[in-house]
Design an enzyme around this catalytic site. Structure first.
Site, short mmCIF file in Angstrom:
data_model
loop_
_atom_site.label_atom_id
_atom_site.label_comp_id
_atom_site.label_asym_id
_atom_site.label_seq_id
_atom_site.Cartn_x
_atom_site.Cartn_y
_atom_site.Cartn_z
N GLU A 1 -15.30 -17.00 -1.26
CA GLU A 1 -14.98 -16.16 -0.10
C GLU A 1 -15.55 -16.70 1.20
OE1 GLU A 1 -15.97 -12.08 -0.73
OE2 GLU A 1 -14.49 -11.81 -2.29
N GLU B 1 -11.59 -12.22 -8.79
CA GLU B 1 -12.32 -10.95 -8.79
C GLU B 1 -11.34 -9.81 -8.55
OE1 GLU B 1 -15.70 -10.48 -6.11
OE2 GLU B 1 -16.32 -12.55 -6.49
C1 BG6 Z 1 -16.91 -9.86 -3.34
C2 BG6 Z 1 -18.06 -10.78 -3.66
O1 BG6 Z 1 -16.73 -9.87 -1.97
O2 BG6 Z 1 -17.02 -8.51 -3.63
C3 BG6 Z 1 -19.06 -10.21 -4.65
O3 BG6 Z 1 -17.62 -12.03 -4.06
C4 BG6 Z 1 -19.30 -8.76 -4.33
O4 BG6 Z 1 -20.22 -10.98 -4.59
C5 BG6 Z 1 -17.99 -8.01 -4.53
O5 BG6 Z 1 -20.35 -8.18 -5.03
C6 BG6 Z 1 -18.10 -6.53 -4.29
O6 BG6 Z 1 -18.63 -6.29 -3.02
P1 BG6 Z 1 -19.89 -5.38 -2.81
O7 BG6 Z 1 -20.30 -5.61 -1.41
O8 BG6 Z 1 -19.40 -3.99 -3.05
O9 BG6 Z 1 -20.91 -5.81 -3.82
#
Ligand code: BG6
Length: 470
Positions: free
Chosen positions: A162, A373
């Site tokens: 990202e 993800e």
């Molecule tokens: C993504 C990242 O942006 O979202 C992760 O790659 C992150 O590292 C995930 O944990 C969820 O975001 P957050 O801020 O809710 O933990």
């Protein structure tokens, strides 16, 4: 591709799960320092222990393999491999990741490895981090150490996770270290150095004769415009430059977006770091695949009035803030009243999975894609036996997966899906109460693991998919 070859798995990142922040020769990281010292660590937590993957990795890999998952995405901590960021290599760090990789392979789990997931060695951060061009060479050296140590067994590599979102949080929102706010110069410069570092790492990887694939991971930010928007075409162009094109055009087409320099010039944003000779690096360092982290889209409309302002919610249910930004004279995010949001103010919009995949196919052709993800952050309560019935997560993720399968039916070359996250872990500034895992971690009781309802749901989904007609 045959159904049994499709990769179904889940993902983590080093700082968020490993713990062992100062064990076995690991150097201090920027996040270690930030969480230990900064008042901006508003929930007063850290990844010092996190869910202690460092000591529980076998249990976690056993559990994901028993859940039918055939792949695991994780990241390597730069400071565990090179404690000062450059130069000296820490053999104990190499040993740890060797153990993780070997254990994955023993269990029939394909490792998908990211080299940088937000966690910069402190020494490099103190020199100016991603705002300095020299970091590109430091990163390439670190990447080469990893390719040499692990490249015989790891065949899916991602240099940086990202690029855009990391730079956005570090330089626009200001909630991630080094905590610069609304700094457009640093925002674009950081992303530029990151794409350059990804290209150089890909070139080094191929030069070393490694035989896997190397790609990038982008935070999906497909642009949707509210129907009342007047300047549709103009906003689409500017917003794509801001959210997508610098990463995607450069990594997938091997060229900087043609309108980037004129746009930066017109808006008085620094572009002095862009060198014309980098064009050759971008051309040669194209990605083999795209990893897409799909959570939401960018729902935008015309700029209304007022100064540039960013809205971000790291307090969850304690705040009514919705994620977004207003950029003076460019555009602003808006609220779609028909779309749900999570308690941190982020849209839940499964249709964006389909729209983003189709848009990428239309713009960049048949590039292989992994959904690296996708997940749902929630507050959770366990019953007296430690179990969590996370039906909301199941419904939400089923919606996104259905849309991914629909896009595949319509010709998009998706090769794998990774849920975020394998188990509960540290959620950056949000702390530990925003949970994403398929496996609950009891942070108050020795980090014990308990599979949630979603873990069994995912297992069945994988089994059903694999049984389906070819
Ligand atoms: C993504 C990242 O942006 O979202 C992760 O790659 C992150 O590292 C995930 O944990 C969820 O975001 P957050 O801020 O809710 O933990």
């Amino acid at each position: 591709m045959r159904r049994k070859d499709f990769l179904w798995g889940s993902a983590t990142a080093a700082y968020q799960c490993e713990g062992a922040w100062n064990l076995d020769g690991k150097g201090e990281g920027e996040w270690d320092y930030f969480n230990h010292t900064s008042p901006l660590n508003i929930n007063n937590v850290s990844g010092d222990v996190a869910c202690d993957f460092y000591h529980h990795y076998k249990e976690d890999i056993d559990m994901l393999a028993a859940g039918g998952q055939n792949t695991f995405r994780f990241s390597i901590s730069w400071a565990r491999i090179m404690p000062e960021g450059r130069g000296r290599v820490n053999q104990q760090g190499i040993d740890f990741y060797n153990s993780v990789i070997d254990y994955c392979l023993e269990k029939g789990v394909v490792p998908n490895v990211t080299l940088f997931h937000y966690d910069l060695p402190l020494t490099l951060a103190e020199e100016g981090g991603w705002a300095r061009r020299e970091i590109v060479d430091d990163f390439t050296e670190y990447a080469k150490v990893c390719f040499k140590a692990f490249g015989d067994r790891v065949k899916i590599w991602v240099p940086i996770n990202e690029l855009r979102y990391y730079s956005y949080c570090s330089n626009m929102v200001g909630n991630y270290p080094p905590n610069h706010s609304l700094d457009f110069d640093r925002f674009f410069k950081t992303v530029y150095h990151e794409v350059l570092a990804c290209a150089k790492a890909a070139i080094a990887y191929r030069k070393m004769g490694c035989d896997g694939q190397i790609g990038i991971v982008h935070d999906n930010s497909n642009v949707d415009l509210a129907p009342e928007t007047k300047e549709k075409e103009r906003i689409r162009i500017i917003a794509n430059l801001f959210y997508n094109d610098l990463v995607l055009d450069t990594a997938l087409k091997g060229t900087l977006p043609g309108n980037l320099i004129p746009f930066l010039q017109e808006n008085g944003i620094d572009w002095s770091y862009i060198r014309f000779e980098d064009a050759v690096t971008f051309e040669k360092g194209k990605s083999d695949f795209l990893g897409l982290n799909v959570y939401n889209r960018m729902y935008l409309t015309d700029y209304s009035e007022g100064e540039t302002e960013v809205f971000h919610n790291n307090r969850g249910a304690g705040s009514k803030k919705k994620e977004g930004i207003r950029i003076k004279n460019w555009f602003e995010t808006t609220v779609d009243p028909t779309t749900k949001r999570n308690l941190w103010g982020r849209e839940i919009y499964p249709q964006c999975m389909y729209d983003a995949l189709m848009e990428i196919k239309n713009k960049y052709g048949d590039i292989p894609i992994y959904i690296t993800e996708n997940g749902h952050g929630m507050y959770e309560k366990a019953d007296e036996n430690g179990n969590v019935e996370d039906d909301e997560r199941i419904d939400m993720m089923q919606g996104y997966i259905d849309k991914m399968l629909e896009a595949m039916d319509d010709g998009v070359d998706v090769r794998g899906y990774y849920a975020w996250s394998t188990m509960d872990l540290y959620s950056w500034i949000n702390g530990f109460e925003k949970r994403y895992g398929f496996v609950r971690v009891d942070f108050d009781d020795d980090n014990k693991r308990y599979p949630k309802k979603s873990y069994y749901w995912f297992k069945k989904l994988i089994e059903d998919y694999q049984k389906g007609a070819e």
